[in-house]
Motif scaffolding. Structure first.
Motif, PDB file in Angstrom:
ATOM      1  N   HIS A 137       0.814  -1.265   0.329  1.00 23.27           N
ATOM      2  CA  HIS A 137      -0.069  -0.526  -0.297  1.00 23.27           C
ATOM      3  C   HIS A 137       0.529   0.778  -0.371  1.00 23.27           C
ATOM      4  N   PRO A 138       0.992   2.347  -1.092  1.00 21.94           N
ATOM      5  CA  PRO A 138       1.457   3.445  -1.585  1.00 21.94           C
ATOM      6  C   PRO A 138       1.203   4.925   0.352  1.00 21.94           C
ATOM      7  N   ILE A 139       2.011   5.053   0.242  1.00 21.62           N
ATOM      8  CA  ILE A 139       1.871   5.378   1.761  1.00 21.62           C
ATOM      9  C   ILE A 139       2.329   7.257   1.312  1.00 21.62           C
ATOM     10  N   LEU A 140       3.420   7.593   0.833  1.00 24.11           N
ATOM     11  CA  LEU A 140       4.253   8.407   0.296  1.00 24.11           C
ATOM     12  C   LEU A 140       4.665   8.474  -0.986  1.00 24.11           C
ATOM     13  N   ASP A 141       4.403   9.472  -1.805  1.00 23.88           N
ATOM     14  CA  ASP A 141       4.894   9.876  -3.204  1.00 23.88           C
ATOM     15  C   ASP A 141       6.245  10.916  -3.173  1.00 23.88           C
ATOM     16  N   ALA A 142       6.267  10.887  -4.154  1.00 25.09           N
ATOM     17  CA  ALA A 142       8.104  12.069  -4.043  1.00 25.09           C
ATOM     18  C   ALA A 142       7.382  13.007  -4.151  1.00 25.09           C
ATOM     19  N   ALA A 143       6.665  13.975  -4.296  1.00 28.19           N
ATOM     20  CA  ALA A 143       5.865  14.775  -3.836  1.00 28.19           C
ATOM     21  C   ALA A 143       6.266  14.837  -2.277  1.00 28.19           C
ATOM     22  N   ASP A 144       5.383  14.192  -1.491  1.00 23.42           N
ATOM     23  CA  ASP A 144       4.984  13.912   0.406  1.00 23.42           C
ATOM     24  C   ASP A 144       6.895  14.161   0.973  1.00 23.42           C
ATOM     25  N   ILE A 145       7.448  12.803  -0.274  1.00 21.54           N
ATOM     26  CA  ILE A 145       9.367  13.207   0.733  1.00 21.54           C
ATOM     27  C   ILE A 145      10.210  14.490   0.220  1.00 21.54           C
ATOM     28  N   GLU A 146       9.321  15.460  -1.113  1.00 21.10           N
ATOM     29  CA  GLU A 146      10.252  16.158  -1.037  1.00 21.10           C
ATOM     30  C   GLU A 146       9.481  17.179  -0.269  1.00 21.10           C
ATOM     31  N   ARG A 147       8.387  17.234   0.292  1.00 20.26           N
ATOM     32  CA  ARG A 147       8.460  18.024   1.376  1.00 20.26           C
ATOM     33  C   ARG A 147       8.527  17.626   2.728  1.00 20.26           C
ATOM     34  N   ILE A 148       8.515  16.772   3.098  1.00 20.76           N
ATOM     35  CA  ILE A 148       8.315  16.525   4.527  1.00 20.76           C
ATOM     36  C   ILE A 148      10.375  16.627   4.477  1.00 20.76           C
ATOM     37  N   ILE A 149      10.949  16.496   3.648  1.00 20.44           N
ATOM     38  CA  ILE A 149      12.345  16.534   3.771  1.00 20.44           C
ATOM     39  C   ILE A 149      12.623  17.926   3.999  1.00 20.44           C
ATOM     40  N   ALA A 150      12.078  19.322   3.203  1.00 19.84           N
ATOM     41  CA  ALA A 150      12.090  20.135   3.462  1.00 19.84           C
ATOM     42  C   ALA A 150      11.400  20.787   4.859  1.00 19.84           C
ATOM     43  N   ARG A 151      10.625  20.390   5.253  1.00 15.61           N
ATOM     44  CA  ARG A 151      10.208  20.257   6.736  1.00 15.61           C
ATOM     45  C   ARG A 151      10.986  20.234   7.777  1.00 15.61           C
ATOM     46  N   ILE A 152      11.935  19.148   7.295  1.00 22.06           N
ATOM     47  CA  ILE A 152      12.583  18.606   8.513  1.00 22.06           C
ATOM     48  C   ILE A 152      13.741  19.488   8.458  1.00 22.06           C
ATOM     49  N   ALA A 153      14.281  19.972   7.303  1.00 23.98           N
ATOM     50  CA  ALA A 153      15.628  20.695   7.316  1.00 23.98           C
ATOM     51  C   ALA A 153      15.518  22.593   7.927  1.00 23.98           C
ATOM     52  N   HIS A 154      13.713  22.476   7.350  1.00 25.38           N
ATOM     53  CA  HIS A 154      13.438  23.954   8.314  1.00 25.38           C
ATOM     54  C   HIS A 154      13.521  24.089   9.503  1.00 25.38           C
ATOM     55  N   GLU A 155      13.104  22.489  10.159  1.00 28.08           N
ATOM     56  CA  GLU A 155      13.118  22.139  11.815  1.00 28.08           C
ATOM     57  C   GLU A 155      13.996  22.629  12.477  1.00 28.08           C
ATOM     58  N   ILE A 156      15.216  21.863  11.553  1.00 23.21           N
ATOM     59  CA  ILE A 156      16.602  22.093  11.854  1.00 23.21           C
ATOM     60  C   ILE A 156      17.482  23.121  12.448  1.00 23.21           C
ATOM     61  N   LEU A 157      16.988  23.986  11.377  1.00 21.94           N
ATOM     62  CA  LEU A 157      17.458  25.000  10.902  1.00 21.94           C
ATOM     63  C   LEU A 157      16.781  26.766  11.771  1.00 21.94           C
ATOM     64  N   GLU A 158      15.941  25.628  12.712  1.00 22.88           N
ATOM     65  CA  GLU A 158      14.974  26.832  13.971  1.00 22.88           C
ATOM     66  C   GLU A 158      15.421  26.276  15.708  1.00 22.88           C
ATOM     67  N   VAL A 159      15.750  24.598  15.317  1.00 27.32           N
ATOM     68  CA  VAL A 159      16.127  24.765  16.693  1.00 27.32           C
ATOM     69  C   VAL A 159      17.385  24.575  17.018  1.00 27.32           C
ATOM     70  N   HIS A 160      18.307  24.788  15.151  1.00 27.00           N
ATOM     71  CA  HIS A 160      19.511  24.835  15.848  1.00 27.00           C
ATOM     72  C   HIS A 160      19.538  26.616  15.524  1.00 27.00           C
ATOM     73  N   LYS A 161      18.639  27.645  15.506  1.00 33.02           N
ATOM     74  CA  LYS A 161      19.281  29.185  15.237  1.00 33.02           C
ATOM     75  C   LYS A 161      20.455  29.110  14.240  1.00 33.02           C
ATOM     76  N   GLY A 162      20.562  28.524  12.922  1.00 29.56           N
ATOM     77  CA  GLY A 162      20.843  28.322  12.183  1.00 29.56           C
ATOM     78  C   GLY A 162      21.662  27.575  11.836  1.00 29.56           C
ATOM     79  N   ALA A 163      22.855  27.286  10.709  1.00 29.79           N
ATOM     80  CA  ALA A 163      23.504  25.942  10.335  1.00 29.79           C
ATOM     81  C   ALA A 163      24.889  26.541  11.125  1.00 29.79           C
ATOM     82  N   ASN A 164      25.368  26.950  12.188  1.00 29.44           N
ATOM     83  CA  ASN A 164      26.478  26.775  12.719  1.00 29.44           C
ATOM     84  C   ASN A 164      27.192  25.205  13.537  1.00 29.44           C
ATOM     85  N   ASN A 165      26.231  25.023  14.647  1.00 37.11           N
ATOM     86  CA  ASN A 165      27.314  24.584  15.531  1.00 37.11           C
ATOM     87  C   ASN A 165      26.322  22.638  15.390  1.00 37.11           C
ATOM     88  N   PHE A 166      26.246  22.138  14.344  1.00 34.89           N
ATOM     89  CA  PHE A 166      25.341  20.571  13.912  1.00 34.89           C
ATOM     90  C   PHE A 166      26.281  20.375  12.438  1.00 34.89           C
TER      91      PHE A 166
END
Length: 178
Positions: A5-34
């Motif tokens: 049974h399909p759960i996620l397609d390519a567009a879903d995965i792309e959106r999820i990765i973008a959201r995770i990247a933004h969440e990481i940047l928000e939590v870390h207040k930028g891209a400096n020490n991780f």
């Protein structure tokens, strides 16, 4: 094919990765020490995608390494007498850094425990976080992800299969009933 049974397609995965990247940047207040460390195999490709998005957003290329957990698994002798060990490449110092492990599916927690053991062989990070595309539950160890793409409730007789273009020729996530 009725058991898949399909759960996620390519567009879903792309959106999820973008959201995770933004969440990481928000939590870390930028891209400096991780840094990112992808768990072989599909976690590596997901980490590289997150790395590329962060570079596009922040203009900074954060370090992204690779870890193979085969010999750190608590069950490797049950899987094979001749395990296939893939590349590990943590080419940067993790001492005093925040490391974000990246994997495709979080299930029992045993893979993540093994990855943390492997990371500790490279130094002493200040913090280890976890980003996963899919969390399917059924923990055997007290491990949870900091960044989750999608929670999918599954039965123990089901499996989640993540397919990525880099190794499978297509981006999708499917639930397989056995």
């Amino acid at each position: 094919m009725e058991n898949i049974h399909p759960i996620l397609d390519a567009a879903d995965i792309e959106r999820i990765i973008a959201r995770i990247a933004h969440e990481i940047l928000e939590v870390h207040k930028g891209a400096n020490n991780f840094s990112l460390v992808g768990i072989q195999t599909r976690g590596v490709f997901l980490a590289k995608r997150i790395q590329a998005l962060i570079k596009k957003i922040e203009g900074i290329e954060i370090p992204a390494g690779i870890v193979d957990i085969t010999l750190y698994r608590d069950d490797w002798t049950r899987i094979s007498h001749n395990p296939v060990v893939q590349a590990t490449d943590v080419f940067f110092s993790i001492d005093g850094k925040q490391v974000i492990l990246v994997d495709d599916v979080l299930f029992t927690g045993r893979t993540i425990r093994a990855a943390m053991d492997a990371i500790m062989d490279y130094g002493r990070p200040d913090r280890i976080e976890l980003a996963v595309l899919v969390d399917r539950g059924h923990r055997e160890l007290p491990i949870q992800a900091n960044y989750v793409g999608k929670h999918i409730s599954t039965g123990l007789s089901e499996s989640i299969n993540v397919l990525l273009t880099e190794c499978d020729g297509i981006d999708k996530v499917v639930l397989e009933k056995r």
